[in-house]
Scaffold this motif. Structure first.
Motif, PDB file in Angstrom:
ATOM      1  N   ASP A 297      88.947 -17.599 -36.366  1.00 18.59           N
ATOM      2  CA  ASP A 297      90.189 -17.362 -37.109  1.00 18.59           C
ATOM      3  C   ASP A 297      91.423 -17.868 -36.375  1.00 18.59           C
ATOM      4  O   ASP A 297      92.519 -17.870 -36.948  1.00 18.59           O
ATOM      5  CB  ASP A 297      90.355 -15.855 -37.382  1.00 18.59           C
ATOM      6  CG  ASP A 297      89.232 -15.297 -38.251  1.00 18.59           C
ATOM      7  OD1 ASP A 297      88.689 -16.069 -39.069  1.00 18.59           O
ATOM      8  OD2 ASP A 297      88.892 -14.109 -38.104  1.00 18.59           O
ATOM      9  N   PHE A 298      91.276 -18.303 -35.117  1.00 17.56           N
ATOM     10  CA  PHE A 298      92.431 -18.723 -34.328  1.00 17.56           C
ATOM     11  C   PHE A 298      92.878 -20.132 -34.707  1.00 17.56           C
ATOM     12  O   PHE A 298      92.057 -21.051 -34.795  1.00 17.56           O
ATOM     13  CB  PHE A 298      92.096 -18.694 -32.841  1.00 17.56           C
ATOM     14  CG  PHE A 298      92.260 -17.345 -32.193  1.00 17.56           C
ATOM     15  CD1 PHE A 298      93.295 -17.112 -31.299  1.00 17.56           C
ATOM     16  CD2 PHE A 298      91.396 -16.307 -32.480  1.00 17.56           C
ATOM     17  CE1 PHE A 298      93.453 -15.882 -30.698  1.00 17.56           C
ATOM     18  CE2 PHE A 298      91.538 -15.064 -31.897  1.00 17.56           C
ATOM     19  CZ  PHE A 298      92.575 -14.843 -30.998  1.00 17.56           C
ATOM     20  N   SER A 299      94.182 -20.292 -34.911  1.00 20.03           N
ATOM     21  CA  SER A 299      94.748 -21.636 -35.049  1.00 20.03           C
ATOM     22  C   SER A 299      94.848 -22.248 -33.663  1.00 20.03           C
ATOM     23  O   SER A 299      94.775 -21.546 -32.645  1.00 20.03           O
ATOM     24  CB  SER A 299      96.118 -21.577 -35.713  1.00 20.03           C
ATOM     25  OG  SER A 299      97.001 -20.773 -34.944  1.00 20.03           O
ATOM     26  N   ILE A 300      95.004 -23.573 -33.599  1.00 23.14           N
ATOM     27  CA  ILE A 300      95.029 -24.276 -32.319  1.00 23.14           C
ATOM     28  C   ILE A 300      96.361 -25.003 -32.154  1.00 23.14           C
ATOM     29  O   ILE A 300      96.766 -25.780 -33.026  1.00 23.14           O
ATOM     30  CB  ILE A 300      93.854 -25.272 -32.214  1.00 23.14           C
ATOM     31  CG1 ILE A 300      92.524 -24.505 -32.247  1.00 23.14           C
ATOM     32  CG2 ILE A 300      93.952 -26.100 -30.937  1.00 23.14           C
ATOM     33  CD1 ILE A 300      91.298 -25.400 -32.210  1.00 23.14           C
ATOM     34  N   HIS A 301      97.025 -24.723 -31.044  1.00 21.67           N
ATOM     35  CA  HIS A 301      98.289 -25.386 -30.718  1.00 21.67           C
ATOM     36  C   HIS A 301      97.992 -26.653 -29.919  1.00 21.67           C
ATOM     37  O   HIS A 301      96.847 -26.936 -29.584  1.00 21.67           O
ATOM     38  CB  HIS A 301      99.191 -24.433 -29.932  1.00 21.67           C
ATOM     39  CG  HIS A 301      99.337 -23.089 -30.582  1.00 21.67           C
ATOM     40  ND1 HIS A 301     100.156 -22.869 -31.662  1.00 21.67           N
ATOM     41  CD2 HIS A 301      98.736 -21.896 -30.299  1.00 21.67           C
ATOM     42  CE1 HIS A 301     100.074 -21.595 -32.030  1.00 21.67           C
ATOM     43  NE2 HIS A 301      99.225 -20.986 -31.219  1.00 21.67           N
TER      44      HIS A 301
ATOM     45  N   PRO B  67      91.396  -9.810 -23.986  1.00 22.57           N
ATOM     46  CA  PRO B  67      91.228 -10.539 -25.246  1.00 22.57           C
ATOM     47  C   PRO B  67      92.003 -11.864 -25.253  1.00 22.57           C
ATOM     48  O   PRO B  67      93.048 -11.997 -24.615  1.00 22.57           O
ATOM     49  CB  PRO B  67      91.794  -9.574 -26.284  1.00 22.57           C
ATOM     50  CG  PRO B  67      92.734  -8.689 -25.529  1.00 22.57           C
ATOM     51  CD  PRO B  67      92.153  -8.556 -24.158  1.00 22.57           C
ATOM     52  N   VAL B  68      91.464 -12.829 -25.980  1.00 22.84           N
ATOM     53  CA  VAL B  68      92.129 -14.120 -26.143  1.00 22.84           C
ATOM     54  C   VAL B  68      93.356 -13.937 -27.028  1.00 22.84           C
ATOM     55  O   VAL B  68      93.280 -13.307 -28.095  1.00 22.84           O
ATOM     56  CB  VAL B  68      91.167 -15.147 -26.775  1.00 22.84           C
ATOM     57  CG1 VAL B  68      91.898 -16.449 -27.101  1.00 22.84           C
ATOM     58  CG2 VAL B  68      89.988 -15.404 -25.848  1.00 22.84           C
ATOM     59  N   SER B  69      94.488 -14.469 -26.597  1.00 23.87           N
ATOM     60  CA  SER B  69      95.737 -14.322 -27.358  1.00 23.87           C
ATOM     61  C   SER B  69      96.147 -15.608 -28.057  1.00 23.87           C
ATOM     62  O   SER B  69      96.861 -15.577 -29.063  1.00 23.87           O
ATOM     63  CB  SER B  69      96.871 -13.865 -26.429  1.00 23.87           C
ATOM     64  OG  SER B  69      97.045 -14.781 -25.357  1.00 23.87           O
ATOM     65  N   ALA B  70      95.720 -16.765 -27.546  1.00 26.12           N
ATOM     66  CA  ALA B  70      96.074 -18.046 -28.158  1.00 26.12           C
ATOM     67  C   ALA B  70      95.153 -19.127 -27.608  1.00 26.12           C
ATOM     68  O   ALA B  70      94.539 -18.955 -26.549  1.00 26.12           O
ATOM     69  CB  ALA B  70      97.531 -18.399 -27.882  1.00 26.12           C
ATOM     70  N   ILE B  71      95.055 -20.228 -28.337  1.00 27.53           N
ATOM     71  CA  ILE B  71      94.223 -21.364 -27.919  1.00 27.53           C
ATOM     72  C   ILE B  71      95.047 -22.639 -28.085  1.00 27.53           C
ATOM     73  O   ILE B  71      95.682 -22.838 -29.117  1.00 27.53           O
ATOM     74  CB  ILE B  71      92.938 -21.458 -28.759  1.00 27.53           C
ATOM     75  CG1 ILE B  71      92.126 -20.162 -28.634  1.00 27.53           C
ATOM     76  CG2 ILE B  71      92.086 -22.647 -28.299  1.00 27.53           C
ATOM     77  CD1 ILE B  71      90.918 -20.104 -29.561  1.00 27.53           C
TER      78      ILE B  71
ATOM     79  N   MET C 277      89.773 -23.053 -34.866  1.00 27.30           N
ATOM     80  CA  MET C 277      88.444 -22.999 -34.273  1.00 27.30           C
ATOM     81  C   MET C 277      87.348 -23.093 -35.334  1.00 27.30           C
ATOM     82  O   MET C 277      86.176 -23.251 -35.008  1.00 27.30           O
ATOM     83  CB  MET C 277      88.281 -21.721 -33.463  1.00 27.30           C
ATOM     84  CG  MET C 277      89.085 -21.703 -32.163  1.00 27.30           C
ATOM     85  SD  MET C 277      88.562 -22.971 -30.978  1.00 27.30           S
ATOM     86  CE  MET C 277      86.986 -22.315 -30.426  1.00 27.30           C
ATOM     87  N   SER C 278      87.702 -22.991 -36.595  1.00 21.70           N
ATOM     88  CA  SER C 278      86.718 -23.158 -37.666  1.00 21.70           C
ATOM     89  C   SER C 278      86.672 -24.595 -38.186  1.00 21.70           C
ATOM     90  O   SER C 278      85.859 -24.908 -39.062  1.00 21.70           O
ATOM     91  CB  SER C 278      87.027 -22.204 -38.826  1.00 21.70           C
ATOM     92  OG  SER C 278      88.315 -22.467 -39.353  1.00 21.70           O
TER      93      SER C 278
ATOM     94  N   LEU D 217      90.191 -27.359 -24.372  1.00 22.36           N
ATOM     95  CA  LEU D 217      90.834 -26.233 -25.036  1.00 22.36           C
ATOM     96  C   LEU D 217      91.198 -25.222 -23.963  1.00 22.36           C
ATOM     97  O   LEU D 217      90.381 -24.886 -23.114  1.00 22.36           O
ATOM     98  CB  LEU D 217      89.907 -25.575 -26.060  1.00 22.36           C
ATOM     99  CG  LEU D 217      89.667 -26.322 -27.377  1.00 22.36           C
ATOM    100  CD1 LEU D 217      88.847 -25.450 -28.320  1.00 22.36           C
ATOM    101  CD2 LEU D 217      90.963 -26.753 -28.040  1.00 22.36           C
ATOM    102  N   VAL D 218      92.441 -24.769 -24.012  1.00 19.07           N
ATOM    103  CA  VAL D 218      92.913 -23.761 -23.064  1.00 19.07           C
ATOM    104  C   VAL D 218      92.944 -22.412 -23.771  1.00 19.07           C
ATOM    105  O   VAL D 218      93.589 -22.259 -24.816  1.00 19.07           O
ATOM    106  CB  VAL D 218      94.307 -24.118 -22.524  1.00 19.07           C
ATOM    107  CG1 VAL D 218      94.826 -23.010 -21.608  1.00 19.07           C
ATOM    108  CG2 VAL D 218      94.259 -25.449 -21.769  1.00 19.07           C
ATOM    109  N   PHE D 219      92.245 -21.455 -23.200  1.00 16.16           N
ATOM    110  CA  PHE D 219      92.189 -20.101 -23.758  1.00 16.16           C
ATOM    111  C   PHE D 219      93.151 -19.213 -22.972  1.00 16.16           C
ATOM    112  O   PHE D 219      92.977 -19.003 -21.766  1.00 16.16           O
ATOM    113  CB  PHE D 219      90.769 -19.549 -23.687  1.00 16.16           C
ATOM    114  CG  PHE D 219      89.812 -20.238 -24.623  1.00 16.16           C
ATOM    115  CD1 PHE D 219      89.478 -19.664 -25.834  1.00 16.16           C
ATOM    116  CD2 PHE D 219      89.266 -21.476 -24.285  1.00 16.16           C
ATOM    117  CE1 PHE D 219      88.601 -20.309 -26.705  1.00 16.16           C
ATOM    118  CE2 PHE D 219      88.394 -22.121 -25.148  1.00 16.16           C
ATOM    119  CZ  PHE D 219      88.070 -21.541 -26.367  1.00 16.16           C
ATOM    120  N   HIS D 220      94.153 -18.709 -23.668  1.00 15.20           N
ATOM    121  CA  HIS D 220      95.129 -17.797 -23.064  1.00 15.20           C
ATOM    122  C   HIS D 220      94.671 -16.369 -23.339  1.00 15.20           C
ATOM    123  O   HIS D 220      94.285 -16.038 -24.468  1.00 15.20           O
ATOM    124  CB  HIS D 220      96.513 -18.018 -23.675  1.00 15.20           C
ATOM    125  CG  HIS D 220      96.916 -19.454 -23.767  1.00 15.20           C
ATOM    126  ND1 HIS D 220      97.532 -20.137 -22.736  1.00 15.20           N
ATOM    127  CD2 HIS D 220      96.772 -20.357 -24.773  1.00 15.20           C
ATOM    128  CE1 HIS D 220      97.762 -21.391 -23.113  1.00 15.20           C
ATOM    129  NE2 HIS D 220      97.309 -21.553 -24.336  1.00 15.20           N
TER     130      HIS D 220
END
Length: 245
Positions: A179-183, A110-114, A132-133, A149-152
């Motif tokens: 729902d993911f925020s982006i760093h 599963p993706v943990s952060a973006i 992401m929205s 975008l880097v998907f962790h």
């Protein structure tokens, strides 16, 4: 993701890492220290075990070996060469994107952060999407060539660095990522040691005279990866994105 499939995906990813660095150029004399190396199509049957071969054959993958002679050169040297347009270069980049998107959405780790990354030294104040929205923010961020975008992913050593063109397909296949925020971070933090000061990788140049061999490598690899994934809708979605370019 089943173990055999996951293993084959990683092997295909390794091949695509080398093939996406390929650029076709006119013939040039090269420095004496630059030696030729063969780039092989995927799958490479020399490294394929019985289980992997059976899995691929069941999906209709032809177990053929094709290769092309290439030379790994610094970007600054490649940049001075006369380029030759080759559709295979764009096609293999599309296949790289396809495989990366598949890894993100296939139900594996599963993706943990973006994280949004770019050359912050050149553009320190670039606006990034808040999540992401954030459709407008994603579109503005995607307008820059060095935006990724880097998907962790949980438990994975290597992250997936994805070009903005594929964001829409990722969200269509995996809407919960909205729902993911982006760093934010600098592109250099996610690049290998083998890049120049502008974060440019070496290029695997193929001379125009060997273009036919390159096309065979590309066709075999593209066909094999599409059949490995086995998701016609995802394949069509990625192809549609690249057809608009």
């Amino acid at each position: 993701m089943p173990n055999t499939l996951a293993k084959l995906v990683q092997e295909a990813s390794g091949t695509l890492t080398q093939l996406t660095k390929v650029r076709c150029v006119e013939s040039y004399p090269l420095p004496s220290g630059v030696k030729p190396k063969n780039l092989f199509s995927w799958p490479n049957t020399r490294y394929l075990d019985v289980e992997g071969a059976s899995f691929l054959e069941a999906r209709g993958v032809r177990l053929l070996d094709n290769h092309v002679k290439s030379f790994s050169v610094p970007y600054r040297l490649y940049d001075k060469m006369e380029k030759v347009d080759d559709a295979g270069v764009a096609e293999i980049q599309m296949t790289r994107t396809l495989l990366d998107v598949f890894q993100i959405v296939s139900g594996g780790k599963p993706v943990s952060a973006i994280t949004a990354v770019w050359d912050t030294a050149e553009q320190p104040s670039r606006t990034i999407p808040t999540s992401m929205s954030d459709a407008r923010g994603l579109k503005e961020f995607a307008a820059h060539k060095d935006s990724f975008l880097v998907f962790h992913r949980e438990g994975e050593k290597y992250d997936i660095k994805l070009r903005p063109s594929a964001f829409s397909v990722v969200l269509q296949e995996k809407p919960e990522l909205r729902d993911f925020s982006i760093h934010r971070n600098d592109l250099r933090c996610f690049a290998s040691d083998k890049v120049d000061h502008k974060v440019r990788k070496n290029r695997n140049i193929v001379f125009h005279a060997h273009r036919g061999f390159l096309q065979k490598v590309v066709r075999q690899t593209n066909d094999a990866v599409e059949k490995l994934i086995g998701n016609a809708d995802l394949v069509s979605g990625i192809k549609a994105l690249y057809s608009k370019k």
